[in-house]
Design a protein around this motif. Structure first.
Motif, PDB file in Angstrom:
ATOM      1  N   ASN A 290       0.920  -1.358   0.000  1.00 36.20           N
ATOM      2  CA  ASN A 290      -0.021   0.104  -0.057  1.00 36.20           C
ATOM      3  C   ASN A 290       1.046   1.387   0.061  1.00 36.20           C
ATOM      4  OD1 ASN A 290      -2.391  -1.697   0.031  1.00 36.20           O
ATOM      5  ND2 ASN A 290      -2.628  -1.243   2.168  1.00 36.20           N
ATOM      6  N   ALA A 291       1.915   1.339   0.829  1.00 36.75           N
ATOM      7  CA  ALA A 291       2.883   2.332   0.805  1.00 36.75           C
ATOM      8  C   ALA A 291       3.588   2.641  -0.606  1.00 36.75           C
ATOM      9  CB  ALA A 291       3.959   2.253   1.844  1.00 36.75           C
ATOM     10  N   GLY A 292       3.793   1.635  -1.325  1.00 36.02           N
ATOM     11  CA  GLY A 292       4.396   1.622  -2.432  1.00 36.02           C
ATOM     12  C   GLY A 292       3.322   2.222  -3.615  1.00 36.02           C
ATOM     13  N   VAL A 293       2.095   1.700  -3.556  1.00 35.23           N
ATOM     14  CA  VAL A 293       1.146   2.015  -4.258  1.00 35.23           C
ATOM     15  C   VAL A 293       0.822   3.699  -4.110  1.00 35.23           C
ATOM     16  CG1 VAL A 293      -1.346   2.008  -4.764  1.00 35.23           C
ATOM     17  CG2 VAL A 293       0.025  -0.168  -4.682  1.00 35.23           C
ATOM     18  N   ALA A 294       0.918   4.033  -3.057  1.00 34.49           N
ATOM     19  CA  ALA A 294       0.529   5.520  -2.774  1.00 34.49           C
ATOM     20  C   ALA A 294       1.897   6.347  -3.146  1.00 34.49           C
ATOM     21  CB  ALA A 294       0.364   5.826  -1.331  1.00 34.49           C
ATOM     22  N   ALA A 295       2.821   5.717  -3.202  1.00 34.00           N
ATOM     23  CA  ALA A 295       4.054   6.518  -3.599  1.00 34.00           C
ATOM     24  C   ALA A 295       4.258   6.523  -5.127  1.00 34.00           C
ATOM     25  CB  ALA A 295       5.185   6.243  -2.964  1.00 34.00           C
ATOM     26  N   GLY A 296       3.398   5.653  -5.794  1.00 29.18           N
ATOM     27  CA  GLY A 296       3.593   5.513  -7.339  1.00 29.18           C
ATOM     28  C   GLY A 296       4.677   4.495  -7.702  1.00 29.18           C
ATOM     29  N   THR A 297       5.086   3.904  -6.827  1.00 28.91           N
ATOM     30  CA  THR A 297       6.433   2.977  -7.402  1.00 28.91           C
ATOM     31  C   THR A 297       5.987   1.481  -7.652  1.00 28.91           C
ATOM     32  OG1 THR A 297       7.182   2.937  -5.066  1.00 28.91           O
ATOM     33  CG2 THR A 297       8.016   4.686  -6.491  1.00 28.91           C
ATOM     34  N   ILE A 298       4.689   1.081  -7.036  1.00 33.35           N
ATOM     35  CA  ILE A 298       4.211  -0.197  -6.983  1.00 33.35           C
ATOM     36  C   ILE A 298       2.988  -0.362  -7.460  1.00 33.35           C
ATOM     37  CG2 ILE A 298       3.872  -2.118  -5.534  1.00 33.35           C
ATOM     38  CD1 ILE A 298       6.545  -1.630  -5.632  1.00 33.35           C
ATOM     39  N   ARG A 299       2.758  -1.373  -8.437  1.00 36.84           N
ATOM     40  CA  ARG A 299       1.452  -1.499  -9.014  1.00 36.84           C
ATOM     41  C   ARG A 299       0.321  -1.940  -8.231  1.00 36.84           C
ATOM     42  NH1 ARG A 299       2.642  -6.391 -13.098  1.00 36.84           N
ATOM     43  NH2 ARG A 299       0.441  -6.394 -13.335  1.00 36.84           N
ATOM     44  N   ALA A 300      -0.802  -1.591  -8.558  1.00 35.94           N
ATOM     45  CA  ALA A 300      -1.833  -1.601  -7.482  1.00 35.94           C
ATOM     46  C   ALA A 300      -2.655  -2.890  -7.405  1.00 35.94           C
ATOM     47  CB  ALA A 300      -2.751  -0.386  -7.610  1.00 35.94           C
ATOM     48  N   ASP A 301      -2.363  -3.809  -8.439  1.00 45.63           N
ATOM     49  CA  ASP A 301      -3.185  -4.979  -8.794  1.00 45.63           C
ATOM     50  C   ASP A 301      -2.767  -6.327  -7.928  1.00 45.63           C
ATOM     51  OD1 ASP A 301      -1.167  -5.401 -10.407  1.00 45.63           O
ATOM     52  OD2 ASP A 301      -2.265  -6.216 -11.868  1.00 45.63           O
ATOM     53  N   VAL A 302      -2.138  -6.053  -6.831  1.00 42.72           N
ATOM     54  CA  VAL A 302      -1.315  -7.256  -6.176  1.00 42.72           C
ATOM     55  C   VAL A 302      -1.707  -6.750  -4.668  1.00 42.72           C
ATOM     56  CG1 VAL A 302       0.794  -8.635  -5.448  1.00 42.72           C
ATOM     57  CG2 VAL A 302       0.558  -7.518  -7.805  1.00 42.72           C
ATOM     58  N   ASP A 303      -2.140  -7.868  -3.927  1.00 41.72           N
ATOM     59  CA  ASP A 303      -2.407  -7.787  -2.560  1.00 41.72           C
ATOM     60  C   ASP A 303      -1.320  -8.430  -1.632  1.00 41.72           C
ATOM     61  OD1 ASP A 303      -3.337 -10.386  -2.354  1.00 41.72           O
ATOM     62  OD2 ASP A 303      -5.292  -9.793  -2.652  1.00 41.72           O
ATOM     63  N   GLY A 304      -1.495  -8.164  -0.347  1.00 43.34           N
ATOM     64  CA  GLY A 304      -0.542  -8.927   0.672  1.00 43.34           C
ATOM     65  C   GLY A 304      -0.483 -10.490   0.392  1.00 43.34           C
ATOM     66  N   GLY A 305      -1.791 -11.168   0.269  1.00 43.04           N
ATOM     67  CA  GLY A 305      -1.920 -12.650   0.100  1.00 43.04           C
ATOM     68  C   GLY A 305      -1.106 -12.889  -1.127  1.00 43.04           C
ATOM     69  N   ASP A 306      -1.502 -12.359  -2.196  1.00 49.43           N
ATOM     70  CA  ASP A 306      -0.919 -12.669  -3.471  1.00 49.43           C
ATOM     71  C   ASP A 306       0.717 -12.719  -3.127  1.00 49.43           C
ATOM     72  OD1 ASP A 306      -3.111 -12.828  -5.008  1.00 49.43           O
ATOM     73  OD2 ASP A 306      -3.003 -10.680  -5.374  1.00 49.43           O
ATOM     74  N   LEU A 307       1.232 -11.549  -2.592  1.00 51.10           N
ATOM     75  CA  LEU A 307       2.749 -11.569  -2.450  1.00 51.10           C
ATOM     76  C   LEU A 307       3.310 -12.698  -1.447  1.00 51.10           C
ATOM     77  CD1 LEU A 307       5.221 -10.106  -2.929  1.00 51.10           C
ATOM     78  CD2 LEU A 307       4.957  -8.416  -1.078  1.00 51.10           C
ATOM     79  N   ILE A 308       2.630 -12.865  -0.639  1.00 53.47           N
ATOM     80  CA  ILE A 308       3.151 -13.959   0.439  1.00 53.47           C
ATOM     81  C   ILE A 308       3.129 -15.478  -0.580  1.00 53.47           C
ATOM     82  CG2 ILE A 308       2.629 -15.440   2.330  1.00 53.47           C
ATOM     83  CD1 ILE A 308       3.672 -12.704   2.954  1.00 53.47           C
ATOM     84  N   ARG A 309       2.103 -15.524  -1.141  1.00 52.22           N
ATOM     85  CA  ARG A 309       2.102 -16.812  -1.973  1.00 52.22           C
ATOM     86  C   ARG A 309       3.074 -16.967  -3.202  1.00 52.22           C
ATOM     87  NH1 ARG A 309      -3.521 -15.957  -0.857  1.00 52.22           N
ATOM     88  NH2 ARG A 309      -3.826 -14.885  -2.568  1.00 52.22           N
TER      89      ARG A 309
END
Length: 226
Positions: free
Chosen positions: A165-184
């Motif tokens: 979320n911090a990365g999305v807010a800063a415009g440096t991380i795409r917004a279509d991935v959630d925490g569960g996706d990343l852990i998996r």
């Protein structure tokens, strides 16, 4: 008590409560309100760090004498803190989870969100390697306490979500991935390289991070099918 974990040039510190006051007072003075001795706290910290490293590289059956030697203490000191191998494994596991979760805030405080996320992903790779090394002893405990697994996964997912979320807010991380996706995704990377080693896992996690940055500032989020 502060535990230190290196992430590149960064050192993450966090507080770990001792299991009980007697464990930290080998003399057994006994008062639950008596402050733990500084040398006992330091020895426990050294043992946890040495055990995490040993379990990651050599597995949970590594001789406890080797862990004590690596920590720079006697084996009797190890047994005063951790009477059984299982108690040491459980303490390392809980400490590793605490480090993983609490480092999210520490990294965000000291680094831009995308850099913090990249460093946290490498820490997660290390966490998985340590857990895998302890699995022969850790698995029975987790099977009898399924709530521990759920709690751990929930805390890790919440930390990943905060970083994303911090990365999305800063415009440096795409917004279509959630925490569960990343852990998996990171877990899948680590599982696929189980026979190769953590260096390969770390490199592939870096490639995964590059994917999280792709398209972040170039219009709407990329679809998962496109």
């Amino acid at each position: 008590m502060q535990i230190k974990v290196s992430i590149g040039a960064k050192v993450v510190r966090h507080e770990v409560a001792p299991a009980n006051s007697r464990e930290l007072d080998p003399a057994g003075a006994g008062s639950p309100t008596r402050p733990p001795r500084a040398d006992a706290m330091r020895n426990r910290e050294l043992l946890l760090a040495a055990a995490a490293s040993a379990f990651s590289t050599d597995g949970a059956q590594v001789p406890l004498e080797d862990i004590a030697h690596k920590a720079g203490v006697g084996v009797g000191t190890l047994y005063r803190h951790f009477p059984t191998r299982a108690s040491l494994v459980e303490a390392v596991y809980r400490n590793e989870v605490d480090v993983l979760v609490e480092s999210a805030d520490e990294l965000l405080k000291d680094h831009p969100p995308d850099r913090a996320l990249a460093m946290w992903m490498q820490l997660f790779v290390r966490h998985v390697a340590t857990k895998r090394g302890m699995l022969s002893v850790l698995k029975p405990m987790l099977e009898t306490s399924p709530s521990v697994v759920g709690e751990t996964k929930g805390r890790a997912t919440a930390a990943a979500t905060k970083l994303l979320n911090a990365g999305v807010a800063a415009g440096t991380i795409r917004a279509d991935v959630d925490g569960g996706d990343l852990i998996r995704a990171i877990g899948g990377v680590c599982m696929s390289t189980e026979q190769v080693g953590s260096d390969t896992s770390a490199r592939l996690a870096g490639l995964l991070f590059d994917g999280l940055r792709h398209g972040a500032a170039s219009g709407p989020p990329l679809s998962s099918t496109g």
